[in-house]
Design a protein around this motif. Sequence first.
Motif, short mmCIF file in Angstrom:
data_model
loop_
_atom_site.label_atom_id
_atom_site.label_comp_id
_atom_site.label_asym_id
_atom_site.label_seq_id
_atom_site.Cartn_x
_atom_site.Cartn_y
_atom_site.Cartn_z
N ASP A 75 -2.40 0.05 14.62
CA ASP A 75 -2.82 -0.53 13.36
C ASP A 75 -1.69 -0.40 12.35
O ASP A 75 -1.24 0.71 12.04
CB ASP A 75 -4.07 0.19 12.85
CG ASP A 75 -4.65 -0.46 11.61
OD1 ASP A 75 -4.14 -1.52 11.20
OD2 ASP A 75 -5.61 0.09 11.06
N PRO A 76 -1.18 -1.50 11.79
CA PRO A 76 -0.09 -1.38 10.82
C PRO A 76 -0.48 -0.68 9.53
O PRO A 76 0.40 -0.25 8.76
CB PRO A 76 0.32 -2.84 10.57
CG PRO A 76 -0.86 -3.65 10.96
CD PRO A 76 -1.53 -2.91 12.06
N PRO A 279 -3.33 -4.01 3.63
CA PRO A 279 -2.03 -4.64 3.35
C PRO A 279 -1.47 -5.49 4.48
O PRO A 279 -0.55 -6.29 4.24
CB PRO A 279 -1.11 -3.43 3.09
CG PRO A 279 -2.03 -2.31 2.76
CD PRO A 279 -3.28 -2.56 3.55
N SER A 280 -2.00 -5.35 5.69
CA SER A 280 -1.47 -6.14 6.81
C SER A 280 -1.93 -7.58 6.79
O SER A 280 -1.40 -8.41 7.54
CB SER A 280 -1.89 -5.50 8.14
OG SER A 280 -3.29 -5.44 8.24
N ILE A 281 -2.90 -7.93 5.93
CA ILE A 281 -3.39 -9.32 5.85
C ILE A 281 -2.33 -10.17 5.16
O ILE A 281 -1.92 -9.89 4.03
CB ILE A 281 -4.72 -9.39 5.09
CG1 ILE A 281 -5.81 -8.67 5.89
CG2 ILE A 281 -5.12 -10.83 4.83
CD1 ILE A 281 -7.16 -8.67 5.21
N ARG A 282 -1.88 -11.21 5.85
CA ARG A 282 -0.81 -12.08 5.33
C ARG A 282 -1.32 -13.41 4.81
O ARG A 282 -0.60 -14.10 4.09
CB ARG A 282 0.22 -12.33 6.43
CG ARG A 282 0.95 -11.08 6.88
CD ARG A 282 1.92 -11.36 8.00
NE ARG A 282 2.72 -10.18 8.29
CZ ARG A 282 3.86 -9.88 7.68
NH1 ARG A 282 4.35 -10.69 6.76
NH2 ARG A 282 4.53 -8.79 7.99
N SER A 283 -2.51 -13.80 5.19
CA SER A 283 -3.03 -15.09 4.74
C SER A 283 -4.55 -15.03 4.79
O SER A 283 -5.13 -14.34 5.63
CB SER A 283 -2.52 -16.22 5.62
OG SER A 283 -3.12 -17.45 5.26
N PRO A 299 2.75 -3.91 6.98
CA PRO A 299 2.03 -4.16 5.73
C PRO A 299 2.88 -4.92 4.73
O PRO A 299 4.10 -4.77 4.67
CB PRO A 299 1.70 -2.75 5.23
CG PRO A 299 2.68 -1.86 5.90
CD PRO A 299 2.96 -2.48 7.23
N LEU A 300 2.20 -5.72 3.92
CA LEU A 300 2.87 -6.49 2.88
C LEU A 300 3.08 -5.63 1.63
O LEU A 300 2.30 -4.71 1.36
CB LEU A 300 2.05 -7.71 2.50
CG LEU A 300 1.99 -8.88 3.48
CD1 LEU A 300 1.10 -9.97 2.91
CD2 LEU A 300 3.37 -9.42 3.78
N PRO A 301 4.11 -5.91 0.85
CA PRO A 301 4.24 -5.24 -0.46
C PRO A 301 3.09 -5.64 -1.39
O PRO A 301 2.40 -6.64 -1.19
CB PRO A 301 5.60 -5.74 -0.97
CG PRO A 301 6.32 -6.25 0.23
CD PRO A 301 5.26 -6.76 1.17
N LEU A 302 2.91 -4.82 -2.40
CA LEU A 302 1.82 -5.06 -3.34
C LEU A 302 1.98 -6.40 -4.05
O LEU A 302 1.00 -7.11 -4.28
CB LEU A 302 1.76 -3.92 -4.35
CG LEU A 302 0.72 -4.04 -5.46
CD1 LEU A 302 -0.68 -4.11 -4.88
CD2 LEU A 302 0.85 -2.89 -6.44
N LYS A 303 3.20 -6.77 -4.40
CA LYS A 303 3.43 -8.02 -5.09
C LYS A 303 3.00 -9.21 -4.26
O LYS A 303 2.39 -10.17 -4.77
CB LYS A 303 4.92 -8.13 -5.46
CG LYS A 303 5.27 -9.39 -6.23
CD LYS A 303 6.74 -9.44 -6.55
CE LYS A 303 7.10 -10.72 -7.30
NZ LYS A 303 8.56 -10.79 -7.60
N GLU A 304 3.28 -9.17 -2.96
CA GLU A 304 2.89 -10.27 -2.09
C GLU A 304 1.36 -10.36 -1.95
O GLU A 304 0.78 -11.46 -1.94
CB GLU A 304 3.53 -10.10 -0.71
CG GLU A 304 5.04 -10.05 -0.73
CD GLU A 304 5.65 -11.37 -1.18
OE1 GLU A 304 5.01 -12.42 -0.97
OE2 GLU A 304 6.76 -11.36 -1.73
N SER A 305 0.70 -9.22 -1.85
CA SER A 305 -0.76 -9.22 -1.76
C SER A 305 -1.38 -9.76 -3.04
O SER A 305 -2.39 -10.50 -3.00
CB SER A 305 -1.28 -7.81 -1.47
OG SER A 305 -0.82 -7.36 -0.22
N LEU A 306 -0.80 -9.42 -4.18
CA LEU A 306 -1.32 -9.94 -5.45
C LEU A 306 -1.12 -11.45 -5.56
O LEU A 306 -1.98 -12.14 -6.12
CB LEU A 306 -0.63 -9.24 -6.62
CG LEU A 306 -1.00 -7.77 -6.84
CD1 LEU A 306 -0.20 -7.19 -7.99
CD2 LEU A 306 -2.49 -7.61 -7.11
#
Length: 338
Positions: A75-76, A279-283, A299-306
Amino acid sequence: MKEASATTYSAVAKENSLKEKKQKSPFKVMVHKEIADHVRSWRFILLLALVVLTFTASLYISMGNIKNVFNNTADPDHSFLYLKLLSNTDGSMPPFHILLSFLAPLLGISMGFDAINAEHNSGTLTRLLAQPIYRDNILLAKFYSAMLMIGTLFLSLTLLMIGGGLLITGVRIEPQELMRILGFAFTTILYVAFYLSLSILLSIVFRQAATSALSALGIWLFFTVFYPILVNLIIRAFMPDPAYLTQAQIMNYNELILDILRIAPNQLYSDAATTLLMPSIRSLGPMSMEQLSGAIPSPLPLKESLMIVWPQLSGMIACSIACFALAYYLFMRREIRS
């Protein structure tokens, strides 16, 4: 003599200005009164106990699976301990953010369904407007006091979760985890704000508190239970046989279904909460194999998730503002007589 009288007048004017500053404004007095009413209300106490018990049960189950979180290296998101406390479960009960999608609207509805009509039916609204108080301050005090209580509740639960996890595990929380958890709490507050503004609107439209409460509950049940079923039935009735469709056409139909489902506030909240806690959700939509090829499971950075959840957050903000603006318009134009 003239100088002495001028000095006396200036001293009296200063004393009057100090007294006016010490006196509380009518808006603050009404906010304090509304907060006191909410604290003494049995329905708020019962819903508060229900939310706290649900939070405690979810935290207890997540703590029981804490070893599985660290051992699952596939799990990432396994390194985000505090995010797993809010999203991990063993299957005995849904995660905390899923339970909040059902409980949070009830909290907002219970605090606003009788905000105006109860005051009108008891006759206190007429006596209140006979005082030197602006009419819009009444509506703003109702909304502001309820939002202050809701914000304090979810901020306290967030700090309780962080403190409990720190005492039990001894793991230091990362700044990104803290920001994501605070973003989740802010998203939940926005979700409650929509149903609070909707219930206040219905309390202005309907004269009886029972009618406004049933109407708000009916809207909540429609969006939560019946709306996804109707969307799936209608789309499937018009959609051709999937066996004769290409992969691109199937993805387009899936995107259409998701776009229609996102009209519902609970879908917007679920998408935003899931993205912030995982955070691993990309889309949030379907992705083709070409888009997935070469992607590293990290995991994606916080900025990308926002950036992913910003449409959902702006949608909930727009819905809340629209309901409150309509309530403000109707209340300001309403004729209130004894």
